[in-house]
Every structure is written in structure tokens, then in C-alpha cells.
Design a protein around this motif. Structure first.
Motif, PDB file in Angstrom:
ATOM      1  N   UNK A 102       0.820  -1.217   0.000  1.00  0.00           N
ATOM      2  CA  UNK A 102       0.000   0.000   0.000  1.00  0.00           C
ATOM      3  C   UNK A 102       0.849   1.259   0.000  1.00  0.00           C
ATOM      4  N   UNK A 103       1.924   1.244   0.772  1.00  0.00           N
ATOM      5  CA  UNK A 103       2.824   2.400   0.809  1.00  0.00           C
ATOM      6  C   UNK A 103       3.483   2.621  -0.552  1.00  0.00           C
ATOM      7  N   UNK A 104       3.874   1.522  -1.213  1.00  0.00           N
ATOM      8  CA  UNK A 104       4.462   1.654  -2.554  1.00  0.00           C
ATOM      9  C   UNK A 104       3.476   2.315  -3.511  1.00  0.00           C
ATOM     10  N   UNK A 160       3.838   1.142 -13.470  1.00  0.00           N
ATOM     11  CA  UNK A 160       4.230  -0.184 -13.970  1.00  0.00           C
ATOM     12  C   UNK A 160       5.280  -0.835 -13.055  1.00  0.00           C
ATOM     13  N   UNK A 161       6.258  -0.058 -12.607  1.00  0.00           N
ATOM     14  CA  UNK A 161       7.299  -0.603 -11.726  1.00  0.00           C
ATOM     15  C   UNK A 161       6.699  -1.056 -10.404  1.00  0.00           C
ATOM     16  N   UNK A 162       5.811  -0.250  -9.850  1.00  0.00           N
ATOM     17  CA  UNK A 162       5.174  -0.611  -8.575  1.00  0.00           C
ATOM     18  C   UNK A 162       4.362  -1.896  -8.745  1.00  0.00           C
ATOM     19  N   UNK A 163       3.608  -1.996  -9.832  1.00  0.00           N
ATOM     20  CA  UNK A 163       2.812  -3.206 -10.080  1.00  0.00           C
ATOM     21  C   UNK A 163       3.712  -4.429 -10.247  1.00  0.00           C
ATOM     22  N   UNK A 164       4.839  -4.263 -10.921  1.00  0.00           N
ATOM     23  CA  UNK A 164       5.777  -5.379 -11.119  1.00  0.00           C
ATOM     24  C   UNK A 164       6.391  -5.816  -9.797  1.00  0.00           C
ATOM     25  N   UNK A 165       6.741  -4.864  -8.945  1.00  0.00           N
ATOM     26  CA  UNK A 165       7.307  -5.201  -7.631  1.00  0.00           C
ATOM     27  C   UNK A 165       6.285  -5.969  -6.797  1.00  0.00           C
ATOM     28  N   UNK A 166       5.054  -5.500  -6.792  1.00  0.00           N
ATOM     29  CA  UNK A 166       4.012  -6.166  -6.000  1.00  0.00           C
ATOM     30  C   UNK A 166       3.721  -7.553  -6.553  1.00  0.00           C
ATOM     31  N   UNK A 167       3.630  -7.676  -7.869  1.00  0.00           N
ATOM     32  CA  UNK A 167       3.399  -8.979  -8.491  1.00  0.00           C
ATOM     33  C   UNK A 167       4.574  -9.927  -8.207  1.00  0.00           C
TER      34      UNK A 167
END
Length: 175
Positions: free
Chosen positions: A18-20, A30-37
Motif C-alpha cells: 500500500x505504501x508503494x 508499472x514498476x510498482x505493479x511489477x514489484x508487487x506482483x
């Protein structure tokens, strides 16, 4: 940085996700989604090393279903290799050794490139997908890290921004 540590340890992000999104989602969605995935499907360097040890014997051999004639031609092509003295050997055993060494040094992307060039690479698709996910996740963590280092980030929703602290300027020494 907490997200990177969690990813390296193959731990769930929990509230860090959530913080990201809040702090860095607008900078690079896109980077945040990739990190979470990537954190939801964790792959560690140790996972890659162990899986590599299991698939390595099959990588230097031919493609499954390869005819005996194609196998013979492939093997004959490796009997004599002309290359520059300082060029890396393209022989499958040399590529396997380089890939193993690169993984041991933490260079998963370079190891992935070596494995992709092996004759049995078609049998390593799941390993290659995991290695790609490992590389993509770590690369995607770079933009939020850089943004955090560069300066102030957008505070989380509902968080109270800290009061700006002024640092007194130091006087120049008298000459």
C-alpha cells in the motif's frame, strides 16, 4: 528499501504494498505493479541456483524429439570451433559453467542469457520464466528506490507530514 528487502527474503510485502502504491504509484505505476506482483510470486537467487542444478544435465543435450541425424550434426558442429582467443567459448559445457558461475555471483540476467543459448533451452522454460521474473522484479524496484533517494516523496494518505527542520548555514571560516 523495505520492499526490496522483503523481495530478497521472499516475504510478503504486507502493508508495504500500500505504501508503494501511495508514495510511488504516480511516479512509475508499472514498476510498482511489477514489484508487487513479484513479491506475490517470489523467486530468490537460491531458488534459481537449486533449480539450475536440477536442469543443468538436460541443458547441454539436444532438443527433446530431436532426430538422431540432427543430434549428430549438432555434435559435429561443436568438434571444431574457430573463435578469437579472448572470446568466450560457445560450447554448451562452457556455457553451463559460465551460467553456474554467474548465478553464484548473483548475475541472474547474464546467466539467463547463457542458458537461452543452450541446445536444451526449450526444456528450461519454467526456469527461464522464473529467472525473468526475478530480474524484472529487481529492476522494477529501482525507480522507487531512486525516487526515495532523490528527495521528498508524496506522504501516505492520512499521514501527518513532518515539520520541516531548518538546518542553520555554517559561517565561512575567517581568513
Amino acid at each position: 528499501f523495505a520492499a526490496r528487502r522483503a523481495i530478497d527474503r521472499a516475504q510478503p510485502l504486507g502493508p508495504i504494498a500500500g505504501e508503494l502504491r501511495t508514495r510511488f504509484g504516480e511516479i512509475d505505476t508499472r514498476a510498482v505493479a511489477t514489484v508487487i506482483r513479484g513479491a506475490n510470486e517470489p523467486v530468490t537467487l537460491e531458488d534459481l541456483r537449486l533449480a539450475f542444478d536440477q536442469i543443468a544435465p538436460r541443458l547441454s543435450t539436444g532438443v527433446p524429439g530431436e532426430s538422431w541425424w540432427d543430434g549428430l550434426r549438432r555434435e559435429a558442429a561443436t568438434l571444431v570451433i574457430v573463435r578469437k582467443e579472448n572470446a568466450a567459448s560457445p560450447h554448451p559445457r562452457a556455457r553451463l559453467a559460465r551460467a553456474r558461475r554467474l548465478l553464484g555471483q548473483g548475475h541472474a540476467e547474464a546467466a539467463l542469457a547463457e542458458i537461452a543459448r543452450l541446445p536444451g533451452a526449450q526444456g528450461a522454460e519454467s526456469w527461464m520464466a522464473a529467472a525473468s521474473r526475478y530480474v524484472e522484479t529487481r529492476s522494477a524496484a529501482d525507480p522507487p528506490d531512486s525516487a526515495a533517494i532523490r528527495g521528498p516523496v508524496q506522504p501516505a494518505a492520512g499521514a501527518h507530514p513532518r515539520a520541516a527542520q531548518s538546518v542553520p548555514a555554517q559561517a565561512a571560516p575567517a581568513q
